[in-house]
Design a protein around this motif. Structure first.
Motif, mmCIF file in Angstrom:
data_model
loop_
_atom_site.group_PDB
_atom_site.id
_atom_site.type_symbol
_atom_site.label_atom_id
_atom_site.label_comp_id
_atom_site.label_asym_id
_atom_site.label_seq_id
_atom_site.Cartn_x
_atom_site.Cartn_y
_atom_site.Cartn_z
ATOM 1 N N SER A 9 -1.278 2.233 -10.993
ATOM 2 C CA SER A 9 -0.019 2.250 -11.731
ATOM 3 C C SER A 9 0.055 1.109 -12.746
ATOM 4 N N ARG A 45 5.617 -0.478 -4.527
ATOM 5 C CA ARG A 45 4.524 -1.464 -4.546
ATOM 6 C C ARG A 45 4.859 -2.621 -5.478
ATOM 7 N N SER A 46 5.396 -2.306 -6.646
ATOM 8 C CA SER A 46 5.750 -3.338 -7.612
ATOM 9 C C SER A 46 6.871 -4.237 -7.082
ATOM 10 N N GLY A 74 0.801 -1.217 0.000
ATOM 11 C CA GLY A 74 0.000 0.000 0.000
ATOM 12 C C GLY A 74 0.838 1.272 0.000
ATOM 13 N N VAL A 91 2.610 -1.582 -11.623
ATOM 14 C CA VAL A 91 2.129 -2.500 -10.584
ATOM 15 C C VAL A 91 1.148 -3.501 -11.201
ATOM 16 N N ARG A 92 0.258 -3.020 -12.065
ATOM 17 C CA ARG A 92 -0.693 -3.925 -12.716
ATOM 18 C C ARG A 92 0.037 -4.985 -13.532
ATOM 19 N N ALA A 149 4.765 3.743 -6.608
ATOM 20 C CA ALA A 149 4.443 2.594 -7.450
ATOM 21 C C ALA A 149 5.622 1.630 -7.590
ATOM 22 N N ALA A 158 -3.733 -6.134 -6.678
ATOM 23 C CA ALA A 158 -2.839 -5.204 -7.369
ATOM 24 C C ALA A 158 -3.163 -5.076 -8.856
ATOM 25 N N ASP A 207 -4.484 -1.761 -9.460
ATOM 26 C CA ASP A 207 -3.679 -0.637 -8.995
ATOM 27 C C ASP A 207 -3.697 0.483 -10.046
#
Length: 144
Positions: free
Chosen positions: A78, A51-52, A44, A81-82, A48, A73, A76
């Protein structure tokens, strides 16, 4: 190798933003499963890249937990991240990843999200991660 809990503490420290990916890499190299709660907390994070990197680290250390994290995710904001989330779902040996990808495709808000989920679902079929006996069923579900 002796255990070094300082890396686990550093991963959450706010002054570690620039070195956090390196710290995560070290935790993965050390197979430090005790770091999983700290890594999950980073899913969280405001950044980004963090998170990734956390999602990738979680996949390396706790693949079972990374499946549900990747499903979340995948939505997400970003793109980085996706894409990490979809890569994890695509490469997973867990058969539920295909169903997760189909659900993401069905719930997609845009044609781009739908296409991304289906592309990774079809990749699982093409690379043999979906048993031959299930391929037609998955293809039918993808068209529903």
């Amino acid at each position: 190798m002796p255990e070094d809990p300082s890396h686990r503490r550093k991963v959450l420290s706010p002054d570690q933003d620039s070195t956090r990916p390196e710290i995560l890499r070290v935790l993965v190299e050390r197979r430090d499963a005790k770091a999983v709660p700290a890594i999950k907390a980073l899913l969280g994070h405001r950044d980004a890249n963090t998170r990734s990197a956390a999602l990738s680290a979680l996949d390396s250390l706790a693949a079972a937990e990374s499946m549900s994290a990747a499903a979340v995710a995948a939505s997400d904001p970003s793109p980085e991240v996706r894409e990490t989330a979809y890569r994890i779902l695509d490469s997973s040996s867990d058969s539920s990843a295909t169903d997760t990808l189909l659900t993401l495709a069905r719930k997609a808000k845009t044609i781009e999200e739908n296409s991304l989920a289906l592309r990774h679902c079809f990749s699982r079929i093409a690379t043999g991660k979906v048993p031959v006996s299930d391929k037609m069923s998955v293809l039918r579900k993808s068209l529903a």
